[in-house]
Design a protein around this motif. Structure first.
Motif, PDB file in Angstrom:
ATOM      1  N   LEU A  21      37.181  16.235  57.615  1.00 53.73           N
ATOM      2  CA  LEU A  21      35.559  16.716  57.419  1.00 53.73           C
ATOM      3  C   LEU A  21      34.529  15.684  57.346  1.00 53.73           C
ATOM      4  N   ALA A  22      34.948  14.816  57.023  1.00 54.71           N
ATOM      5  CA  ALA A  22      33.946  13.739  56.620  1.00 54.71           C
ATOM      6  C   ALA A  22      33.748  12.914  57.978  1.00 54.71           C
ATOM      7  N   PHE A  54      33.704   3.765  60.526  1.00 57.91           N
ATOM      8  CA  PHE A  54      33.644   5.268  59.497  1.00 57.91           C
ATOM      9  C   PHE A  54      34.469   5.852  59.792  1.00 57.91           C
ATOM     10  N   ALA A  55      34.350   6.807  61.152  1.00 59.78           N
ATOM     11  CA  ALA A  55      34.906   7.576  61.542  1.00 59.78           C
ATOM     12  C   ALA A  55      36.652   7.031  61.850  1.00 59.78           C
ATOM     13  N   GLY A  56      35.873   5.811  62.551  1.00 57.93           N
ATOM     14  CA  GLY A  56      37.611   5.667  63.035  1.00 57.93           C
ATOM     15  C   GLY A  56      38.667   5.271  61.530  1.00 57.93           C
ATOM     16  N   PHE A  57      38.222   4.971  60.759  1.00 56.36           N
ATOM     17  CA  PHE A  57      38.622   4.111  59.217  1.00 56.36           C
ATOM     18  C   PHE A  57      38.905   5.941  59.089  1.00 56.36           C
ATOM     19  N   PRO A 128      34.266  -5.427  62.195  1.00 55.62           N
ATOM     20  CA  PRO A 128      33.440  -6.171  62.735  1.00 55.62           C
ATOM     21  C   PRO A 128      32.135  -5.911  63.321  1.00 55.62           C
ATOM     22  N   GLY A 129      31.687  -4.253  62.949  1.00 52.73           N
ATOM     23  CA  GLY A 129      30.983  -3.957  62.739  1.00 52.73           C
ATOM     24  C   GLY A 129      29.434  -4.031  62.237  1.00 52.73           C
ATOM     25  N   MET A 130      28.298  -3.116  62.049  1.00 54.30           N
ATOM     26  CA  MET A 130      26.947  -3.485  61.299  1.00 54.30           C
ATOM     27  C   MET A 130      27.135  -4.001  60.058  1.00 54.30           C
ATOM     28  N   VAL A 133      33.033  -3.946  56.364  1.00 56.43           N
ATOM     29  CA  VAL A 133      34.090  -3.364  55.959  1.00 56.43           C
ATOM     30  C   VAL A 133      35.581  -3.801  54.744  1.00 56.43           C
ATOM     31  N   PRO A 134      36.158  -4.709  54.211  1.00 52.42           N
ATOM     32  CA  PRO A 134      36.506  -5.238  53.869  1.00 52.42           C
ATOM     33  C   PRO A 134      37.935  -4.419  54.770  1.00 52.42           C
ATOM     34  N   LEU A 135      38.672  -4.941  55.265  1.00 51.86           N
ATOM     35  CA  LEU A 135      39.829  -4.013  56.160  1.00 51.86           C
ATOM     36  C   LEU A 135      40.884  -3.404  55.475  1.00 51.86           C
TER      37      LEU A 135
END
Length: 174
Positions: A21-22, A54-57, A128-130, A133-135
């Motif tokens: 959904l996200a 974020f979509a990939g995560f 590596p994005g804008m 985010v800690p992986l």
């Protein structure tokens, strides 16, 4: 214990559904912003920072967290061409062997996923994005999902041994 595990599998499946959904909401919002930019020109050009990351995560979370629930629901894709031709005892033996082998392989993958998460934590790896985010945060869903799948495979293996009959193989629903 049975009820606890079933609730745990369902909760993971619910989080996987929320992750999907996200993804839908995030991508739809970005598409809406792209349409706004086309209509309004450069003055109305906006983007959601790191939305693809974020979509990939969320996709990784949905994929890994859904596996245990899917196994217990009997919804994994199975190739029953050979197994369906076996007598019931042969089907049971095939299920036991595949569950044991699966638990071993997924347990191994879980172990190395934990090591990957620990390494990301130790070195402070970020996306590596804008928005860095800690992986270890998105990797946590992989570790939890694989861990739950390992538990579900062992749980199903034990249930199959106790029942002395297959519990996953159901040719009537296919």
């Amino acid at each position: 214990m049975r009820r606890f595990l079933d609730v745990l599998y369902s909760a993971a499946g619910g989080v996987a559904a929320l992750s999907i959904l996200a993804i839908c909401l995030l991508v739809s919002a970005q598409v809406g912003l792209n349409i706004l930019a086309r209509i309004g020109g450069p003055a109305l050009s906006f983007t959601i920072p790191s939305y693809a990351d974020f979509a990939g995560f969320a996709l990784a979370a949905a994929s890994f967290l859904a596996m245990a629930y899917t196994l217990r629901a009997g919804a994994h894709i199975r190739v029953n061409l050979l197994v369906s031709r076996l007598p019931e005892r042969g089907q049971w033996i095939a299920e036991i062997l595949s569950l044991a082998l699966g638990a071993g392989i997924i347990g191994y993958a879980t172990w190395f996923s934990v090591l990957l998460l620990a390494e990301s934590w130790h070195y402070g790896d970020t996306s590596p994005g804008m928005i860095p985010v800690p992986l270890w945060i998105p990797q946590l869903s992989m570790v939890v999902g694989l861990g739950l799948l390992t538990v579900a495979l062992v749980d199903t293996l034990i249930q199959s041994i106790r029942n002395r009959a297959p519990v996953v193989i159901d040719f009537g629903s296919e």
